[in-house]
Design a protein around this motif. Structure first.
Motif, PDB file in Angstrom:
ATOM      1  N   ASN A 197       0.814  -1.218   0.000  1.00 29.55           N
ATOM      2  CA  ASN A 197       0.000   0.000   0.000  1.00 29.55           C
ATOM      3  C   ASN A 197       0.846   1.267   0.000  1.00 29.55           C
ATOM      4  N   GLU A 198       2.008   1.198  -0.663  1.00 24.95           N
ATOM      5  CA  GLU A 198       2.864   2.367  -0.842  1.00 24.95           C
ATOM      6  C   GLU A 198       2.690   2.870  -2.269  1.00 24.95           C
ATOM      7  N   ILE A 199       2.880   4.171  -2.453  1.00 25.55           N
ATOM      8  CA  ILE A 199       2.679   4.799  -3.749  1.00 25.55           C
ATOM      9  C   ILE A 199       4.014   5.284  -4.295  1.00 25.55           C
ATOM     10  N   PHE A 200       4.223   5.026  -5.583  1.00 27.30           N
ATOM     11  CA  PHE A 200       5.474   5.373  -6.258  1.00 27.30           C
ATOM     12  C   PHE A 200       5.473   6.857  -6.611  1.00 27.30           C
ATOM     13  N   CYS A 201       6.490   7.577  -6.117  1.00 31.57           N
ATOM     14  CA  CYS A 201       6.619   9.009  -6.360  1.00 31.57           C
ATOM     15  C   CYS A 201       7.954   9.287  -7.034  1.00 31.57           C
ATOM     16  N   ALA A 202       7.971  10.283  -7.912  1.00 30.16           N
ATOM     17  CA  ALA A 202       9.181  10.605  -8.675  1.00 30.16           C
ATOM     18  C   ALA A 202       9.543  12.079  -8.474  1.00 30.16           C
ATOM     19  N   LEU A 203      10.848  12.333  -8.293  1.00 29.72           N
ATOM     20  CA  LEU A 203      11.356  13.688  -8.103  1.00 29.72           C
ATOM     21  C   LEU A 203      11.837  14.232  -9.438  1.00 29.72           C
ATOM     22  N   ARG A 204      11.263  15.342  -9.869  1.00 31.71           N
ATOM     23  CA  ARG A 204      11.651  15.956 -11.138  1.00 31.71           C
ATOM     24  C   ARG A 204      13.086  16.455 -11.051  1.00 31.71           C
ATOM     25  N   SER A 205      13.870  16.213 -12.092  1.00 37.67           N
ATOM     26  CA  SER A 205      15.277  16.611 -12.082  1.00 37.67           C
ATOM     27  C   SER A 205      15.410  18.113 -12.309  1.00 37.67           C
ATOM     28  N   GLU A 206      16.592  18.632 -12.050  1.00 31.81           N
ATOM     29  CA  GLU A 206      16.836  20.071 -12.215  1.00 31.81           C
ATOM     30  C   GLU A 206      16.771  20.501 -13.672  1.00 31.81           C
ATOM     31  N   HIS A 207      16.793  19.540 -14.611  1.00 34.83           N
ATOM     32  CA  HIS A 207      16.740  19.843 -16.040  1.00 34.83           C
ATOM     33  C   HIS A 207      15.309  19.865 -16.579  1.00 34.83           C
ATOM     34  N   MET A 208      14.336  19.482 -15.757  1.00 37.29           N
ATOM     35  CA  MET A 208      12.936  19.442 -16.172  1.00 37.29           C
ATOM     36  C   MET A 208      12.240  20.738 -15.759  1.00 37.29           C
ATOM     37  N   SER A 209      11.075  21.002 -16.375  1.00 39.93           N
ATOM     38  CA  SER A 209      10.257  22.096 -15.860  1.00 39.93           C
ATOM     39  C   SER A 209       9.805  21.680 -14.453  1.00 39.93           C
ATOM     40  N   LEU A 210       9.523  22.635 -13.603  1.00 39.55           N
ATOM     41  CA  LEU A 210       9.160  22.378 -12.209  1.00 39.55           C
ATOM     42  C   LEU A 210      10.210  21.497 -11.517  1.00 39.55           C
ATOM     43  N   PRO A 211      11.483  21.910 -11.568  1.00 36.23           N
ATOM     44  CA  PRO A 211      12.561  21.087 -11.010  1.00 36.23           C
ATOM     45  C   PRO A 211      12.431  20.890  -9.506  1.00 36.23           C
ATOM     46  N   GLN A 255       0.689   4.192 -20.054  1.00 40.41           N
ATOM     47  CA  GLN A 255       1.481   2.974 -20.280  1.00 40.41           C
ATOM     48  C   GLN A 255       2.757   3.299 -21.052  1.00 40.41           C
ATOM     49  N   ARG A 256       2.654   4.140 -22.073  1.00 40.87           N
ATOM     50  CA  ARG A 256       3.818   4.524 -22.875  1.00 40.87           C
ATOM     51  C   ARG A 256       4.816   5.323 -22.045  1.00 40.87           C
ATOM     52  N   GLU A 257       4.330   6.312 -21.321  1.00 41.50           N
ATOM     53  CA  GLU A 257       5.220   7.178 -20.537  1.00 41.50           C
ATOM     54  C   GLU A 257       5.955   6.394 -19.443  1.00 41.50           C
ATOM     55  N   ILE A 258       5.262   5.515 -18.745  1.00 41.65           N
ATOM     56  CA  ILE A 258       5.901   4.749 -17.663  1.00 41.65           C
ATOM     57  C   ILE A 258       6.941   3.788 -18.243  1.00 41.65           C
ATOM     58  N   LEU A 259       6.650   3.215 -19.395  1.00 34.57           N
ATOM     59  CA  LEU A 259       7.635   2.349 -20.047  1.00 34.57           C
ATOM     60  C   LEU A 259       8.861   3.167 -20.470  1.00 34.57           C
ATOM     61  N   GLU A 260       8.639   4.338 -21.065  1.00 34.93           N
ATOM     62  CA  GLU A 260       9.749   5.184 -21.532  1.00 34.93           C
ATOM     63  C   GLU A 260      10.583   5.752 -20.377  1.00 34.93           C
ATOM     64  N   GLU A 261       9.927   6.201 -19.309  1.00 38.46           N
ATOM     65  CA  GLU A 261      10.634   6.910 -18.240  1.00 38.46           C
ATOM     66  C   GLU A 261      11.074   6.031 -17.076  1.00 38.46           C
ATOM     67  N   PHE A 262      10.451   4.849 -16.932  1.00 37.99           N
ATOM     68  CA  PHE A 262      10.770   4.005 -15.777  1.00 37.99           C
ATOM     69  C   PHE A 262      11.011   2.543 -16.135  1.00 37.99           C
ATOM     70  N   ASN A 263      10.935   2.209 -17.416  1.00 41.09           N
ATOM     71  CA  ASN A 263      11.256   0.870 -17.912  1.00 41.09           C
ATOM     72  C   ASN A 263      10.463  -0.242 -17.218  1.00 41.09           C
ATOM     73  N   ILE A 310      14.833   6.997 -15.264  1.00 47.28           N
ATOM     74  CA  ILE A 310      15.680   7.277 -16.426  1.00 47.28           C
ATOM     75  C   ILE A 310      15.895   8.783 -16.548  1.00 47.28           C
ATOM     76  N   GLU A 311      14.855   9.573 -16.313  1.00 45.96           N
ATOM     77  CA  GLU A 311      14.944  11.034 -16.431  1.00 45.96           C
ATOM     78  C   GLU A 311      14.847  11.743 -15.089  1.00 45.96           C
ATOM     79  N   HIS A 312      14.225  11.133 -14.108  1.00 50.19           N
ATOM     80  CA  HIS A 312      13.981  11.775 -12.817  1.00 50.19           C
ATOM     81  C   HIS A 312      15.207  11.696 -11.907  1.00 50.19           C
ATOM     82  N   ALA A 313      15.285  12.641 -10.950  1.00 52.97           N
ATOM     83  CA  ALA A 313      16.421  12.710 -10.030  1.00 52.97           C
ATOM     84  C   ALA A 313      16.366  11.621  -8.961  1.00 52.97           C
ATOM     85  N   ASP A 314      15.151  11.213  -8.568  1.00 54.04           N
ATOM     86  CA  ASP A 314      15.000  10.235  -7.504  1.00 54.04           C
ATOM     87  C   ASP A 314      13.588   9.666  -7.564  1.00 54.04           C
ATOM     88  N   THR A 315      13.405   8.530  -6.917  1.00 58.62           N
ATOM     89  CA  THR A 315      12.079   7.930  -6.768  1.00 58.62           C
ATOM     90  C   THR A 315      11.988   7.337  -5.373  1.00 58.62           C
TER      91      THR A 315
END
Length: 131
Positions: A17-31, A52-60, A98-103
């Motif tokens: 019952n934990e939720i996956f959160c991603a930290l936007r990198s300093e190179h993204m908008s809303l860093p 489905q496409r975005e999660i595959l592309e950004e988190f494999n 792949i693109e995010h600073a942390d998860t």
């Protein structure tokens, strides 16, 4: 006139019952803000297919998209975003940034401890209230 952007976010919950959160990198908008991962809808895409496409592309990893949680419009300084969030489950793989600073995986009641992007906050509030 501000640019309008339509995006989708996946609220991926695991067996604990934990939720996956991603930290936007300093190179993204809303860093350096946390978010529910996802991205922009492309032409002719449904929100489910886009997620489905975005999660595959950004988190494999692969997800199954379930019910909609929230539909929020938020006006930032330079653009307006419409964010649709959906519950989701991982069906294959483990998410790797792949693109995010942390998860991190976060319990629902602790979501408010992260500094979320403003458009994600209505979904955060709804998840916490459902706990």
């Amino acid at each position: 006139m501000k640019k309008k952007i339509h995006v989708v976010g996946a609220i991926i919950e695991n067996e604990q019952n934990e939720i996956f959160c991603a930290l936007r990198s300093e190179h993204m908008s809303l860093p350096n803000l946390w978010e529910f991962p996802g991205g922009k809808l492309e032409i002719q895409e449904t929100p489910e297919i886009a997620l489905q496409r975005e999660i595959l592309e950004e988190f494999n990893c692969e997800i199954m998209v379930n019910e909609k949680v929230e539909d929020t419009t938020y006006e930032y300084d330079t653009f307006i975003i419409r964010l649709e969030t959906y519950m989701a489950k991982i069906t294959a793989g483990q998410p790797t940034a792949i693109e995010h600073a942390d998860t991190k995986w976060v319990k629902r009641e602790d979501l408010h401890l992260l500094n979320f992007a403003p458009a994600d906050i209505p979904a955060v509030d709804k998840l916490i209230s459902q706990n």
